[in-house]
Design an enzyme around this catalytic site. Structure first.
Site, mmCIF file in Angstrom:
data_model
loop_
_atom_site.group_PDB
_atom_site.id
_atom_site.type_symbol
_atom_site.label_atom_id
_atom_site.label_comp_id
_atom_site.label_asym_id
_atom_site.label_seq_id
_atom_site.Cartn_x
_atom_site.Cartn_y
_atom_site.Cartn_z
ATOM 1 C CB THR A 153 38.007 21.180 -24.528
ATOM 2 O OG1 THR A 153 36.732 21.273 -23.891
ATOM 3 C CG2 THR A 153 39.008 21.949 -23.677
ATOM 4 C CG ASN A 154 35.894 26.076 -27.526
ATOM 5 O OD1 ASN A 154 37.014 26.577 -27.398
ATOM 6 N ND2 ASN A 154 35.335 25.879 -28.706
ATOM 7 C CG ASN A 155 34.290 22.100 -20.050
ATOM 8 O OD1 ASN A 155 34.648 22.794 -19.102
ATOM 9 N ND2 ASN A 155 33.394 21.145 -19.947
ATOM 10 C CG HIS A 183 35.078 23.077 -14.646
ATOM 11 N ND1 HIS A 183 34.875 23.746 -13.467
ATOM 12 C CD2 HIS A 183 35.464 21.829 -14.307
ATOM 13 C CE1 HIS A 183 35.123 22.933 -12.457
ATOM 14 N NE2 HIS A 183 35.484 21.753 -12.937
ATOM 15 C CG ASP A 228 34.747 10.912 -26.234
ATOM 16 O OD1 ASP A 228 34.038 11.902 -25.990
ATOM 17 O OD2 ASP A 228 34.324 9.913 -26.856
ATOM 18 C CE1 TYR A 265 23.467 9.459 -18.127
ATOM 19 C CE2 TYR A 265 25.497 10.447 -18.950
ATOM 20 C CZ TYR A 265 24.275 9.866 -19.178
ATOM 21 O OH TYR A 265 23.835 9.679 -20.477
ATOM 22 C CG ASP A 266 28.896 14.385 -11.463
ATOM 23 O OD1 ASP A 266 29.455 13.357 -11.870
ATOM 24 O OD2 ASP A 266 29.439 15.511 -11.472
ATOM 25 C CG HIS A 297 35.701 9.763 -14.974
ATOM 26 N ND1 HIS A 297 35.065 10.076 -13.798
ATOM 27 C CD2 HIS A 297 35.131 10.564 -15.911
ATOM 28 C CE1 HIS A 297 34.137 10.990 -14.025
ATOM 29 N NE2 HIS A 297 34.160 11.319 -15.297
ATOM 30 N NE ARG A 298 36.467 15.875 -16.462
ATOM 31 C CZ ARG A 298 35.312 15.251 -16.685
ATOM 32 N NH1 ARG A 298 35.145 14.565 -17.795
ATOM 33 N NH2 ARG A 298 34.319 15.321 -15.842
HETATM 34 P P1 IMP Z 1 32.783 14.517 -22.448
HETATM 35 O O1 IMP Z 1 33.466 13.579 -23.392
HETATM 36 O O2 IMP Z 1 33.658 15.006 -21.340
HETATM 37 O O3 IMP Z 1 32.076 15.630 -23.174
HETATM 38 O O4 IMP Z 1 31.637 13.662 -21.717
HETATM 39 C C1 IMP Z 1 30.569 13.043 -22.449
HETATM 40 C C2 IMP Z 1 29.344 12.910 -21.553
HETATM 41 O O5 IMP Z 1 29.626 12.006 -20.474
HETATM 42 C C3 IMP Z 1 28.896 14.212 -20.888
HETATM 43 O O6 IMP Z 1 27.993 14.898 -21.710
HETATM 44 C C4 IMP Z 1 28.219 13.702 -19.625
HETATM 45 O O7 IMP Z 1 26.897 13.316 -19.905
HETATM 46 C C5 IMP Z 1 29.011 12.465 -19.277
HETATM 47 N N1 IMP Z 1 30.084 12.789 -18.305
HETATM 48 C C6 IMP Z 1 31.396 13.017 -18.583
HETATM 49 N N2 IMP Z 1 32.090 13.242 -17.466
HETATM 50 C C7 IMP Z 1 31.198 13.179 -16.451
HETATM 51 C C8 IMP Z 1 31.319 13.331 -15.040
HETATM 52 O O8 IMP Z 1 32.399 13.607 -14.472
HETATM 53 N N3 IMP Z 1 30.190 13.185 -14.330
HETATM 54 C C9 IMP Z 1 28.988 12.892 -14.892
HETATM 55 N N4 IMP Z 1 28.814 12.750 -16.205
HETATM 56 C C10 IMP Z 1 29.919 12.884 -16.983
#
Ligand code: IMP
Length: 197
Positions: free
Chosen positions: A11-13, A15, A72, A154-155, A180-181
């Site tokens: 990742t490059n996120n 946070h 993901d 979508y929080d 979830h994460r």
């Molecule tokens: P990613 O796989 O973490 O990049 O998440 C894919 C997409 O799911 C993101 O672009 C958001 O639209 C949505 N998403 C992921 N995690 C969250 C969250 O914790 N809250 C709200 N939307 C989320």
């Protein structure tokens, strides 16, 4: 002193990286994609969260040789047969932002009474020839309008079960404790710290 063990988080996120480095402590050297000089756009062509996480983790292991984990996440709405699911980031089409994704979701659910949904995160860990998956899930409801301004994605329209407020009305630590994460990450970390050290 022993050298910290190197592992890549695909990742490059900033946070997500900061959060995991804090938890894993100094015995792990967690590197981002930028840290290993990977600037490619890794194709996420699978139709499942696990599939996409595995593509990313294997891509790094195969081309760069590092042990790696990748995540993901998707929002799965029961009344929409699991949509937006694996396409959550691009629900309103390529190049659209979270605002457009939420607007489309609320529009598609305008007449829907049964509004249950869940977030799912799948993490794939590739070490040597071993591949492992860790899942975290949180159940909740899609609200009829946005509330709150914290978080992302979508929080503002997701209210977890057992709560009176949306994810966007919680602090980071309140959300992490049940998200979830947060759940998937804690399973990964427990495995890394106890099994692989
Ligand atoms: P990613 O796989 O973490 O990049 O998440 C894919 C997409 O799911 C993101 O672009 C958001 O639209 C949505 N998403 C992921 N995690 C969250 C969250 O914790 N809250 C709200 N939307 C989320």
């Amino acid at each position: 002193m022993t050298q910290p063990r190197k592992i890549v988080f695909a990742t490059n996120n900033a946070h997500k990286l900061h959060e995991i480095r804090e938890i894993m402590g100094p015995q792990w050297h967690v590197m981002s994609l930028a840290d290993i000089g990977c600037h490619e756009d890794i194709p996420e062509t699978a139709t499942t969260l696990a599939g996409n996480a595995e593509i990313k983790a294997r891509y790094i292991k195969d081309r760069y040789g590092y042990d790696c984990f990748a995540d993901d996440t998707g929002l799965l709405v029961d009344a929409l047969d699991g949509a937006p699911g694996v396409y959550s980031a691009r629900y309103a089409g390529p190049g659209h932002d979270s605002e457009a994704n939420m607007a489309l979701l609320l529009k598609n659910m305008a007449d829907v009474k049964e509004r249950s949904a869940h977030f799912s995160t799948v993490i794939c860990l590739v070490t040597g020839s071993d591949v492992r998956f860790f899942e975290g899930r949180v159940d909740g409801t899609i609200t009829t309008e946005r509330s709150g301004s914290s978080g992302f994605g979508y929080d503002p329209v997701f209210r977890p079960d057992g709560s009176d407020v949306t994810f966007a009305e919680m602090t980071d630590s309140e959300k992490n404790a049940i998200s979830h994460r947060g759940r998937a990450t804690r399973k990964l970390i427990e495995y890394l710290l106890t099994t692989l050290q």
